[in-house]
Scaffold this motif. Structure first.
Motif, mmCIF file in Angstrom:
data_model
loop_
_atom_site.group_PDB
_atom_site.id
_atom_site.type_symbol
_atom_site.label_atom_id
_atom_site.label_comp_id
_atom_site.label_asym_id
_atom_site.label_seq_id
_atom_site.Cartn_x
_atom_site.Cartn_y
_atom_site.Cartn_z
ATOM 1 N N GLU A 62 0.873 -1.165 0.000
ATOM 2 C CA GLU A 62 0.000 0.000 0.000
ATOM 3 C C GLU A 62 0.911 1.217 0.000
ATOM 4 O OE1 GLU A 62 -3.034 -0.135 3.032
ATOM 5 O OE2 GLU A 62 -3.302 -2.289 2.734
ATOM 6 N N GLY A 63 1.081 1.789 -1.186
ATOM 7 C CA GLY A 63 2.025 2.889 -1.317
ATOM 8 C C GLY A 63 3.424 2.381 -1.076
ATOM 9 N N GLN A 64 4.101 2.993 -0.135
ATOM 10 C CA GLN A 64 5.485 2.597 0.153
ATOM 11 C C GLN A 64 5.603 1.519 1.231
ATOM 12 O OE1 GLN A 64 7.484 6.143 1.393
ATOM 13 N NE2 GLN A 64 5.836 6.745 2.769
ATOM 14 N N TRP A 65 4.468 1.074 1.780
ATOM 15 C CA TRP A 65 4.496 0.121 2.879
ATOM 16 C C TRP A 65 4.042 -1.256 2.444
ATOM 17 C CZ3 TRP A 65 1.460 4.707 3.826
ATOM 18 C CH2 TRP A 65 2.221 5.728 4.400
ATOM 19 N N VAL A 66 4.599 -2.260 3.091
ATOM 20 C CA VAL A 66 4.143 -3.634 2.910
ATOM 21 C C VAL A 66 3.478 -4.033 4.225
ATOM 22 C CG1 VAL A 66 4.792 -6.024 2.493
ATOM 23 C CG2 VAL A 66 5.974 -4.180 1.282
ATOM 24 N N PHE A 67 2.203 -4.383 4.126
ATOM 25 C CA PHE A 67 1.433 -4.779 5.293
ATOM 26 C C PHE A 67 1.224 -6.288 5.290
ATOM 27 C CE2 PHE A 67 0.382 -0.329 4.979
ATOM 28 C CZ PHE A 67 0.286 0.066 6.291
ATOM 29 N N TYR A 68 1.127 -6.846 6.474
ATOM 30 C CA TYR A 68 0.882 -8.280 6.651
ATOM 31 C C TYR A 68 -0.418 -8.469 7.397
ATOM 32 C CZ TYR A 68 5.578 -9.133 5.029
ATOM 33 O OH TYR A 68 6.704 -9.187 4.250
ATOM 34 N N GLN A 69 -1.088 -9.571 7.073
ATOM 35 C CA GLN A 69 -2.315 -9.948 7.773
ATOM 36 C C GLN A 69 -2.440 -11.462 7.758
ATOM 37 O OE1 GLN A 69 -5.256 -7.944 5.367
ATOM 38 N NE2 GLN A 69 -5.665 -9.789 4.182
ATOM 39 N N ILE A 70 -3.261 -11.980 8.649
ATOM 40 C CA ILE A 70 -3.542 -13.415 8.681
ATOM 41 C C ILE A 70 -4.256 -13.780 7.382
ATOM 42 C CG2 ILE A 70 -4.753 -15.284 9.898
ATOM 43 C CD1 ILE A 70 -2.659 -14.064 11.702
ATOM 44 N N ASN A 71 -3.860 -14.873 6.780
ATOM 45 C CA ASN A 71 -4.473 -15.335 5.532
ATOM 46 C C ASN A 71 -5.920 -15.764 5.806
ATOM 47 O OD1 ASN A 71 -5.241 -16.611 3.170
ATOM 48 N ND2 ASN A 71 -3.359 -17.809 2.981
ATOM 49 N N PRO A 72 -6.904 -15.098 5.194
ATOM 50 C CA PRO A 72 -8.301 -15.479 5.446
ATOM 51 C C PRO A 72 -8.683 -16.827 4.831
ATOM 52 C CG PRO A 72 -8.198 -13.769 3.776
ATOM 53 C CD PRO A 72 -6.792 -13.966 4.292
ATOM 54 N N LYS A 73 -7.816 -17.389 4.003
ATOM 55 C CA LYS A 73 -8.097 -18.682 3.367
ATOM 56 C C LYS A 73 -7.411 -19.846 4.076
ATOM 57 C CE LYS A 73 -9.074 -16.687 -1.100
ATOM 58 N NZ LYS A 73 -8.750 -16.604 -2.511
ATOM 59 N N LEU A 74 -7.037 -19.631 5.333
ATOM 60 C CA LEU A 74 -6.500 -20.740 6.125
ATOM 61 C C LEU A 74 -7.582 -21.803 6.274
ATOM 62 C CD1 LEU A 74 -4.635 -18.933 9.050
ATOM 63 C CD2 LEU A 74 -3.610 -20.174 7.142
ATOM 64 N N PRO A 75 -7.188 -23.044 6.526
ATOM 65 C CA PRO A 75 -8.199 -24.084 6.774
ATOM 66 C C PRO A 75 -9.094 -23.690 7.955
ATOM 67 C CG PRO A 75 -6.005 -25.047 6.578
ATOM 68 C CD PRO A 75 -5.826 -23.562 6.593
ATOM 69 N N ASP A 76 -10.339 -24.122 7.898
ATOM 70 C CA ASP A 76 -11.307 -23.769 8.949
ATOM 71 C C ASP A 76 -10.831 -24.139 10.350
ATOM 72 O OD1 ASP A 76 -13.046 -22.683 7.091
ATOM 73 O OD2 ASP A 76 -14.246 -24.505 6.912
ATOM 74 N N TRP A 77 -10.108 -25.246 10.479
ATOM 75 C CA TRP A 77 -9.665 -25.681 11.800
ATOM 76 C C TRP A 77 -8.617 -24.737 12.400
ATOM 77 C CZ3 TRP A 77 -4.502 -26.230 11.731
ATOM 78 C CH2 TRP A 77 -3.886 -26.606 10.532
ATOM 79 N N ALA A 78 -7.947 -23.920 11.562
ATOM 80 C CA ALA A 78 -6.861 -23.071 12.051
ATOM 81 C C ALA A 78 -7.357 -21.853 12.829
ATOM 82 C CB ALA A 78 -5.990 -22.615 10.882
ATOM 83 N N PHE A 79 -8.506 -21.307 12.443
ATOM 84 C CA PHE A 79 -8.969 -20.065 13.072
ATOM 85 C C PHE A 79 -9.290 -20.204 14.560
ATOM 86 C CE2 PHE A 79 -9.563 -19.181 8.556
ATOM 87 C CZ PHE A 79 -8.854 -17.998 8.466
ATOM 88 N N PRO A 80 -9.987 -21.253 14.979
ATOM 89 C CA PRO A 80 -10.214 -21.385 16.439
ATOM 90 C C PRO A 80 -8.896 -21.530 17.216
ATOM 91 C CG PRO A 80 -11.650 -22.884 15.233
ATOM 92 C CD PRO A 80 -10.715 -22.270 14.238
ATOM 93 N N ILE A 81 -7.927 -22.159 16.617
ATOM 94 C CA ILE A 81 -6.621 -22.304 17.279
ATOM 95 C C ILE A 81 -5.970 -20.937 17.451
ATOM 96 C CG2 ILE A 81 -4.287 -23.234 17.043
ATOM 97 C CD1 ILE A 81 -5.638 -25.646 15.575
ATOM 98 N N LEU A 82 -6.025 -20.106 16.392
ATOM 99 C CA LEU A 82 -5.450 -18.757 16.484
ATOM 100 C C LEU A 82 -6.185 -17.909 17.525
ATOM 101 C CD1 LEU A 82 -4.742 -17.921 12.732
ATOM 102 C CD2 LEU A 82 -3.081 -18.456 14.524
ATOM 103 N N VAL A 83 -7.492 -18.022 17.570
ATOM 104 C CA VAL A 83 -8.284 -17.269 18.553
ATOM 105 C C VAL A 83 -7.921 -17.714 19.965
ATOM 106 C CG1 VAL A 83 -10.627 -16.892 19.438
ATOM 107 C CG2 VAL A 83 -10.179 -16.752 16.979
ATOM 108 N N ASN A 84 -7.840 -19.007 20.190
ATOM 109 C CA ASN A 84 -7.493 -19.522 21.517
ATOM 110 C C ASN A 84 -6.065 -19.159 21.901
ATOM 111 O OD1 ASN A 84 -9.991 -20.647 22.157
ATOM 112 N ND2 ASN A 84 -9.522 -22.544 21.080
ATOM 113 N N ALA A 85 -5.157 -19.208 20.938
ATOM 114 C CA ALA A 85 -3.764 -18.833 21.216
ATOM 115 C C ALA A 85 -3.695 -17.359 21.607
ATOM 116 C CB ALA A 85 -2.884 -19.115 20.001
ATOM 117 N N LEU A 86 -4.411 -16.507 20.877
ATOM 118 C CA LEU A 86 -4.406 -15.083 21.206
ATOM 119 C C LEU A 86 -4.970 -14.849 22.603
ATOM 120 C CD1 LEU A 86 -3.964 -12.109 20.516
ATOM 121 C CD2 LEU A 86 -6.217 -12.117 19.426
ATOM 122 N N THR A 87 -6.031 -15.549 22.942
ATOM 123 C CA THR A 87 -6.625 -15.416 24.274
ATOM 124 C C THR A 87 -5.596 -15.757 25.354
ATOM 125 O OG1 THR A 87 -8.821 -15.929 23.414
ATOM 126 C CG2 THR A 87 -8.489 -16.228 25.780
#
Length: 115
Positions: A62-87
Motif C-alpha cells: 500500500e504505497g510505500q508500505w508492505v502490510f501483513y495480515q492473517i491469511n483469510p483462506k487458512l483451513p477452517d480448523w486453524a482459526f479457532p486455534i489462532l483465537v485460543n492462542a491469542l486469548t
C-alpha cells in the motif's frame, strides 16, 4: 496447510508474537512489528517471510508500505486455534509490552513514512 506445518510455523516465539499482534490488530507494517517486538527489521522480515511462505500470512503493498495480515483462506480448523492462542497470549506481560510499544510508536504508517 497441514496441522504439522501450521504448528511448526507458530513454534518460534518471534513468529508467534507477530501472529498474535496481527490477530489482534488486523494488519501491520513491518516497521510496526519491529517497534512492537523491539527487534531488528531484518529479523522481523525473515520471520514474516517464513510465515508468508507457509501460507499463514498474506502481504500487500500500500504505497510505500508492505502490510501483513492473517491469511483469510487458512483451513477452517486453524482459526479457532489462532483465537485460543491469542486469548492465552493476551494475558502475558510480554504481549502487553508489545502492544504498549506499538501504541506508542511514532510515525505509524497511517500517519507518516515508515522507515
Amino acid at each position: 496447510m497441514s496441522p504439522a506445518q501450521f504448528f511448526k510455523c507458530l513454534s518460534d516465539e518471534t513468529r508467534l508474537r507477530c501472529v498474535a499482534l496481527l490477530q489482534k490488530q488486523g494488519k501491520l507494517c513491518v516497521c510496526e512489528l519491529t517497534a512492537a517486538l523491539d527487534l531488528s527489521q531484518p529479523k522481523i522480515s525473515r520471520h514474516l517471510a517464513l510465515l508468508r511462505q507457509c501460507g499463514l500470512l498474506l502481504d500487500s503493498r500500500e504505497g510505500q508500505w508492505v502490510f501483513y495480515q492473517i491469511n483469510p483462506k487458512l483451513p477452517d480448523w486453524a482459526f479457532p486455534i489462532l483465537v485460543n492462542a491469542l486469548t492465552a497470549i493476551e494475558i502475558t506481560g510480554q504481549f502487553q509490552n508489545d502492544l504498549e510499544r506499538l501504541h506508542h510508536m511514532e510515525n505509524r504508517p497511517e500517519m507518516a513514512a515508515c522507515g
